[in-house]
Design an enzyme around this catalytic site. Structure first.
Site: not given
Ligand code: FAD
Length: 456
Positions: A33, A38-39, A50, A143, A186, A239, A441
């Site tokens: 990571e 937690g990403g 939230k 993403s 978002i 835009v 209820h």
């Molecule tokens: P991510 O959570 O994006 O994690 C990917 C990880 O990979 C990151 O930590 C990144 O640093 C790491 N990484 C990337 N490239 C590399 C590399 N080459 N080497 C090592 N590490 C790397 N979804 C919901 O279900 N409910 C919600 O309420 C919700 N609210 C959101 C609000 C916002 C503002 C945003 C932007 C998104 C929201 N989402 C929500 C979407 C949700 O955050 C994503 O769908 C989810 O985080 C995807 O998980 P993931 O593990 O695929 O990727």
């Protein structure tokens, strides 16, 4: 060279859960990571937004204190304290993921990862300066914010006038005005926070309605609610340019310029595979996302892609489930990823939640359906808690199969109720059977059951 059964690139919900499930299944697992466990979800997405919205909801209640029978004088928002509180929540949850990795004996590499190629020990992965090997590789790199080709946007991002979901959650001060580029989930959630706490919010949306594929009546209600609070919606508006302190858009009536303190770029997300070097293994991609089958397998045996990076349905709960499906495939356990009953939620006030088909989409798919609209005012709890509530629940009913194929709600607690609706859809539970289930209820969930009695 350290060797693992499973290496996961990316420690977001897709990645960390994959590693956890893999370790629980007996695999020796590692996560690479580059930013924070937690990403996007825990650090700059689902959870921090939230935290903001919860503060906004309470602030709004305090401002309307007399309605609820208490006094609250000089109610003020302390945005810096909201950010501090959010940071504590993030720290706790990210720490929790770290602890889970440790307790499952998962090695975490705090490094950028990329594919080096194949070697005698399996796939070779660069983890910072180290090279590690594995039999199975899971790509879970998530993403990033999409940056459309708009004049002045890149400059705005560089100067800090334009912010993404990352920076907006760390603003030290409340902007007096903000323009949201994009009226999707978002944009709307952040708009809801800022508008509630006193920022002048304008949403500029290219489509004729907000909230993407959400039910059109729900979108109208949401828009009407926020317009009453002073939010402005520029729809069918493209835009053209971001200036130093303004946004220029064009609609059917011509070009317009809005002055503002900040711009939130919320015009979508795109799969992130930059730097991963998928080419080294010949992993097939389509429009920048990794192509996967229903087991989350890529075209390369032993390589999986879960979460946003496969571009299928960018939600954290989708990523979780995909992670489980991938690990099941590694174990030889029969499992398939299905996307048909995944709930989607917008945590605005009122909340929006839906699962399954809209009436229109159900008809397009060949279902013989009828839709029943149930006012939330039929719930005693809703009336007790909601001022002039006009929330509703739409039940999309399959007349031939006699079961629900879609549930769409606007009104608070919808986010907590939607999983129940997803269960009803996923099990194709006949409505006569649902009617025999006793709902507690007073709860807002009773509107779903009440609605079933309308079905003819
Ligand atoms: P991510 O959570 O994006 O994690 C990917 C990880 O990979 C990151 O930590 C990144 O640093 C790491 N990484 C990337 N490239 C590399 C590399 N080459 N080497 C090592 N590490 C790397 N979804 C919901 O279900 N409910 C919600 O309420 C919700 N609210 C959101 C609000 C916002 C503002 C945003 C932007 C998104 C929201 N989402 C929500 C979407 C949700 O955050 C994503 O769908 C989810 O985080 C995807 O998980 P993931 O593990 O695929 O990727």
């Amino acid at each position: 060279m350290d060797k693992y059964d499973v290496v996961v690139l990316g420690g977001g919900p897709g990645g960390y859960l994959c590693a956890e499930r893999a370790a629980q299944a007996g695999f020796k697992a590692a996560v690479v990571e580059k930013r924070a466990l937690g990403g996007t979800c825990l650090n700059e997405g689902c959870v921090p937004t939230k935290a903001f919205l919860y503060c906004a909801k309470n602030y709004s209640a305090a401002k309307h204190a007399e309605t609820y029978g208490f006094e609250a004088k000089d109610v003020k928002i302390n945005h810096a304290a909201v950010v501090d509180r959010k940071n504590k929540i993030v720290k706790t949850l990210v720490g929790g993921v770290g602890a889970t990795m440790k307790s499952n004996k998962i090695k975490v590499y705090d490094a950028e990862g990329s594919i080096k190629g194949r070697g005698p020990e399996g796939f070779e992965i660069n983890a910072g300066n180290e090279v590690i090997a594995c039999d199975r590789l899971v790509i879970a790199t998530g993403s990033v914010t999409a940056v459309p080709p708009i004049n002045g946007l890149k400059e705005g991002l560089a100067s800090g006038f334009v912010v993404t979901n990352r920076e907006v959650l760390d603003l030290k001060e409340l902007p007096k005005s903000i323009v949201c580029l994009g009226g999707g989930v978002i944009g709307l959630e952040m708009a809801c926070y800022f508008s509630t706490v006193g920022t002048k919010v304008t949403i500029v949306e290219m489509m004729p309605k907000i909230a993407g594929p959400t039910d059109a009546d729900i979108c109208k209600l949401l828009q009407k609610t926020y317009e009453k609070e002073g939010m402005e919606f520029m729809l069918n508006a493209k835009v053209q340019e971001v200036g130093k302190d303004s946004v220029t858009y064009e609609d059917a009536t011509g070009k317009h310029t809005i002055k503002c303190d900040k711009v939130l770029l919320a015009a979508g997300r795109r799969a992130n595979i930059s730097g991963v070097n998928v080419e080294a293994l010949g992993i097939v991609t389509e429009r920048g996302a990794i192509v996967t089958d229903s087991h989350m397998c890529t075209n390369v045996p032993g390589v999986y892609a879960v979460g946003d990076c496969n571009g299928k349905l960018m939600l954290a709960h989708t990523a979780y489930r995909e992670a489980e499906v991938a690990v099941h495939h590694m174990q030889g356990v029969k499992d398939d990823m299905r996307y048909d009953h995944i709930p989607s939620v917008i945590y605005t006030n009122p909340e929006v939640a839906s699962v399954g088909y809209s009436e229109e989409k159900a008809k397009e798919a060949g279902f013989n359906v009828k839709t029943y609209k149930v006012p939330m005012m039929m719930s005693g709890r809703y009336v007790a808690e909601t001022l002039n509530g006009d929330g509703f629940c739409k039940l999309v009913y399959d007349v031939d199969k006699k079961c629900l194929v879609g549930v769409h709600m606007v009104g608070n607690y919808a986010s907590e109720m939607i999983y129940g609706a997803a269960m009803l859809l996923d099990t194709e539970m006949p409505i006569e059977r649902i009617k025999k289930i006793v709902f507690p209820h007073p709860t807002v969930s009773e509107v779903i059951r009440e609605g079933l009695f309308m079905i003819k």
